[in-house]
Scaffold this motif. Structure first.
Motif, mmCIF file in Angstrom:
data_model
loop_
_atom_site.group_PDB
_atom_site.id
_atom_site.type_symbol
_atom_site.label_atom_id
_atom_site.label_comp_id
_atom_site.label_asym_id
_atom_site.label_seq_id
_atom_site.Cartn_x
_atom_site.Cartn_y
_atom_site.Cartn_z
ATOM 1 N N THR A 115 0.820 -1.214 0.000
ATOM 2 C CA THR A 115 0.000 0.000 0.000
ATOM 3 C C THR A 115 0.850 1.258 0.000
ATOM 4 O O THR A 115 0.404 2.311 0.445
ATOM 5 N N ALA A 116 2.086 1.162 -0.479
ATOM 6 C CA ALA A 116 2.981 2.313 -0.513
ATOM 7 C C ALA A 116 3.543 2.483 -1.919
ATOM 8 O O ALA A 116 3.434 1.595 -2.765
ATOM 9 N N ASN A 117 4.147 3.629 -2.170
ATOM 10 C CA ASN A 117 4.874 3.879 -3.417
ATOM 11 C C ASN A 117 6.354 3.661 -3.131
ATOM 12 O O ASN A 117 6.905 4.239 -2.192
ATOM 13 N N VAL A 118 6.998 2.835 -3.942
ATOM 14 C CA VAL A 118 8.374 2.437 -3.674
ATOM 15 C C VAL A 118 9.238 2.625 -4.905
ATOM 16 O O VAL A 118 8.834 2.296 -6.025
ATOM 17 N N ASN A 119 10.421 3.165 -4.692
ATOM 18 C CA ASN A 119 11.430 3.202 -5.753
ATOM 19 C C ASN A 119 12.752 2.747 -5.140
ATOM 20 O O ASN A 119 13.289 3.405 -4.247
ATOM 21 N N GLU A 120 13.262 1.606 -5.617
ATOM 22 C CA GLU A 120 14.434 0.985 -5.015
ATOM 23 C C GLU A 120 15.685 1.205 -5.854
ATOM 24 O O GLU A 120 15.631 1.291 -7.077
#
Length: 302
Positions: A115-120
């Motif tokens: 439920t989050a926005n992620v950029n790895e």
């Protein structure tokens, strides 16, 4: 060192150039901005940005009442009511963006919260640093005999030393081979980074930006700050709890009271509790629950 020299220089530059804003700010969170809070041996959590405060939660809740029906209840009381009765959308009005450095195996647990926005950080384009999570001696435990996904007694003496040496040696060897595969020296073309990364161990560190609203953040913390959560992700959750307490103190106090410090009982557990209060002797044999449920019920009572 949790922060690289380039990251520290970027943070120092950002802290030295504050910007004015008309939006709501929280002094506690302003102090957290661009500050890396160390976690584990090489990890950290730091706040990149945030939106909203306790007042934003109340504003969102009251807008649905319609004109002329605004409650005179104070903000803290309203927030506690919302938390107590599992209202969720008002808490979604607050958001936070975090920069997190964490071991890959912790990241794989963390990413299950979808439920989050992620950029790895991408190991297809960049070379990962030679940084591995090696547990402290007091975090080396045997397999639990009663919980298939938990830890038991602490490893000690020769066995603990042997395990630590294996972890260090395997991590170093894997990274040496990784470097050797991507090297373009001595006439080698060098294996593509996207392929070479598959040889790296799960305890190597990665980084990501993680943006989430408060409702889903509190759900994450309810699970990961729990005493039964794996230690390596729990320490990140503990660090985040301190940040949230400085961000939305009313909401966090309600969260502590109604989520972290609360228990949930099944209908069978409630029936047993009523029988106990009525003076009846309730045992594992007559409780109507499984052995595990009975053990959990005893844990709640104690």
């Amino acid at each position: 060192m949790p922060l690289s020299p380039d990251q520290q220089a970027e943070i120092d530059a950002q802290r030295s150039a504050p910007a004015q804003t008309l939006r709501a700010t929280v002094p506690g969170m302003e102090a957290h901005l661009y500050t890396a809070h160390p976690v584990l041996d090489h990890g950290f959590v730091r706040v990149i940005d945030y939106m909203g405060d306790d007042s934003a939660i109340c504003q969102a809740a009251r807008v649905s009442y319609g004109r002329g029906t605004k409650s005179v209840q104070n903000d803290e009381g309203l927030i506690r009511y919302l938390m107590r009765h599992w209202h969720s959308t008002p808490f979604e009005m607050c958001e936070i963006k975090l920069h997190v450095k964490l071991p890959v195996f912790v990241a794989r647990q963390w990413i299950r919260h979808r439920t989050a926005n992620v950029n790895e950080y991408s190991a297809r384009y960049s070379i990962l640093d030679r940084e591995f999570y090696i547990p402290a001696p007091d975090a080396l435990n045997a397999q639990s005999q009663v919980n298939n996904q938990g830890r038991g007694e602490l490893l000690e003496g020769d066995e603990a030393a042997r395990v630590l040496e294996l972890l260090k040696a395997d991590s170093t060897r894997a990274y040496d081979h990784y470097q050797d595969m991507i090297s373009q020296e001595n006439g080698q073309q060098g294996l593509a980074r996207e392929l070479a990364r598959m040889n790296l161990p799960a305890n190597i560190y990665t980084q990501w930006y993680w943006k989430v609203d408060l409702h889903n953040l509190l759900h994450f913390l309810r699970l990961r700050a729990d005493a039964h959560a794996q230690y390596e992700i729990r320490v990140y959750a503990d660090a985040m709890c301190k940040i949230v307490a400085d961000w939305v103190p009313f909401a966090y106090k309600a969260f502590e009271d109604y989520r972290l410090g609360a228990v949930t009982m099944s209908s069978q557990m409630m029936d047993c509790l009523r029988r106990m209060l009525a003076g009846e002797t309730v045992t594992e044999e007559n409780c109507g629950m499984s052995k595990r449920e009975w053990r959990e019920f005893q844990g709640v009572l104690s």
